[in-house]
Design a protein around this motif. Structure first.
Motif, mmCIF file in Angstrom:
data_model
loop_
_atom_site.group_PDB
_atom_site.id
_atom_site.type_symbol
_atom_site.label_atom_id
_atom_site.label_comp_id
_atom_site.label_asym_id
_atom_site.label_seq_id
_atom_site.Cartn_x
_atom_site.Cartn_y
_atom_site.Cartn_z
ATOM 1 N N ARG A 3 54.649 -53.298 3.638
ATOM 2 C CA ARG A 3 53.498 -53.878 2.960
ATOM 3 C C ARG A 3 53.931 -55.012 2.045
ATOM 4 O O ARG A 3 53.256 -56.036 1.942
ATOM 5 N N ASP A 6 54.392 -57.987 4.088
ATOM 6 C CA ASP A 6 53.089 -58.568 4.418
ATOM 7 C C ASP A 6 52.605 -59.467 3.290
ATOM 8 O O ASP A 6 52.087 -60.563 3.526
ATOM 9 N N GLU A 7 52.748 -58.997 2.055
ATOM 10 C CA GLU A 7 52.285 -59.766 0.899
ATOM 11 C C GLU A 7 53.051 -61.075 0.769
ATOM 12 O O GLU A 7 52.489 -62.085 0.338
ATOM 13 N N LYS A 10 51.521 -63.527 3.021
ATOM 14 C CA LYS A 10 50.268 -64.000 2.425
ATOM 15 C C LYS A 10 50.544 -65.112 1.414
ATOM 16 O O LYS A 10 49.813 -66.107 1.351
ATOM 17 N N THR A 45 37.964 -64.072 -1.312
ATOM 18 C CA THR A 45 38.128 -63.210 -0.134
ATOM 19 C C THR A 45 37.427 -61.867 -0.270
ATOM 20 O O THR A 45 37.453 -61.072 0.666
ATOM 21 N N ASP A 58 42.486 -61.109 3.764
ATOM 22 C CA ASP A 58 43.757 -61.573 3.218
ATOM 23 C C ASP A 58 43.631 -63.002 2.684
ATOM 24 O O ASP A 58 43.895 -63.253 1.511
ATOM 25 N N GLU A 77 44.692 -63.003 8.597
ATOM 26 C CA GLU A 77 45.043 -61.613 8.313
ATOM 27 C C GLU A 77 46.501 -61.391 8.696
ATOM 28 O O GLU A 77 46.987 -61.946 9.694
ATOM 29 N N GLN A 79 49.553 -58.602 9.525
ATOM 30 C CA GLN A 79 49.773 -57.234 9.991
ATOM 31 C C GLN A 79 51.240 -57.002 10.291
ATOM 32 O O GLN A 79 51.890 -57.852 10.911
ATOM 33 N N THR A 120 45.366 -63.695 13.330
ATOM 34 C CA THR A 120 46.151 -62.540 12.907
ATOM 35 C C THR A 120 47.624 -62.889 13.055
ATOM 36 O O THR A 120 48.081 -63.220 14.157
#
Length: 257
Positions: A3, A6-7, A10, A45, A58, A77, A79, A120
């Motif tokens: 996670r 993932d951030e 972003k 968002t 996201d 997004e 993932q 994505t």
């Protein structure tokens, strides 16, 4: 750990230059030539569904077309795992965004809704197996019903495989994908040095800072030793610093002339 990684993606794609790289290299039809990237604007968002449930995308960007008559929404997004219902989630976010535009009076009766580019970005190692179009999640129906079933596809960027079509490409997305395929200190260092040299100007300072955060997140996810991470980050900063020294040297030379 995943996670946190993932951030960090972003954060990278919160930079305008990263969004432009994505559109120019992965959306066909010369779309990038029709867009004015100077108008890129990050939008809120958070969305509230009809049941008052809070939903958060996201990233959402707004960009104008060069002829000025319309704008495009880019929904991103991130993932690290294949999500069976991802196509449904993307469609939900798109519809909630349209409802928000109507609620705020930005789109009125008689107006056309702006187009959406849903993307994505997938960083997981197994191949993505989920549907990329909502129609793939709907049971087969008789032909008489087929016209009334929704269709909405999202662009899937599987970072493990984006470089397979052009192994020589140096664009940002493909470069990040190279490290996802080979998560070694050598690969991470090589790619970050290349990106630091490519995005060396002052206008890319925020992107380089985001890339440093991405390197740190990737290192944690891949359990790269701290001393290796420190060396890579030092190299990245040194590349950037050398570019700045070169700029100052050239400016002094011009001033002398």
């Amino acid at each position: 750990m995943a996670r946190k990684h993932d951030e960090s993606y972003k954060l990278v794609f919160s930079q305008r230059a990263a969004v432009e790289e994505l559109v120019r290299n992965f959306v066909g039809g010369d779309l990038a030539d029709e867009l004015d990237f100077e108008t890129l604007e990050a939008l809120p968002t958070e969305r509230v569904s009809g049941g008052l449930d809070q939903r958060r995308m996201d990233l959402l960007w707004k960009i104008g077309f060069r002829d000025g008559w319309l704008y495009l929404l880019i929904l991103l997004e991130f993932q690290s795992e294949s999500d069976y219902f991802m196509a449904l989630r993307i469609l939900t976010y798109t519809c909630l965004t349209y409802e928000e535009l109507v609620r705020r009076g930005e789109v009125r009766a008689g107006d056309r809704l702006p187009p959406v580019l849903p993307v994505t970005v997938y960083s997981g190692r197994p191949r993505w197996r989920a549907a990329t179009d909502i129609s793939e999640l709907i049971a087969p129906v008789p032909e008489a019903l087929s016209l009334y079933q929704p269709q909405a596809q999202h662009l899937l960027l599987d970072l493990q495989r984006v470089g397979e079509r052009n192994r020589a490409s140096m664009d940002l997305v493909t470069s990040l994908g190279r490290v996802e395929r080979d998560p070694s200190p050598e690969s991470l260092g090589r790619v970050t040095r290349g990106l630091a040299a490519r995005f060396a100007g002052e206008e890319f300072a925020e992107l380089r800072a985001a890339l440093r955060t991405w390197v740190a997140g990737a290192a944690v996810a891949w359990q790269i030793p701290e001393e290796e991470v420190a060396r890579i980050l030092t190299t990245l900063e040194a590349e950037t610093m050398w570019e700045r020294v070169s700029e100052i040297r050239d400016q002094v030379h011009r001033d002398g002339i």
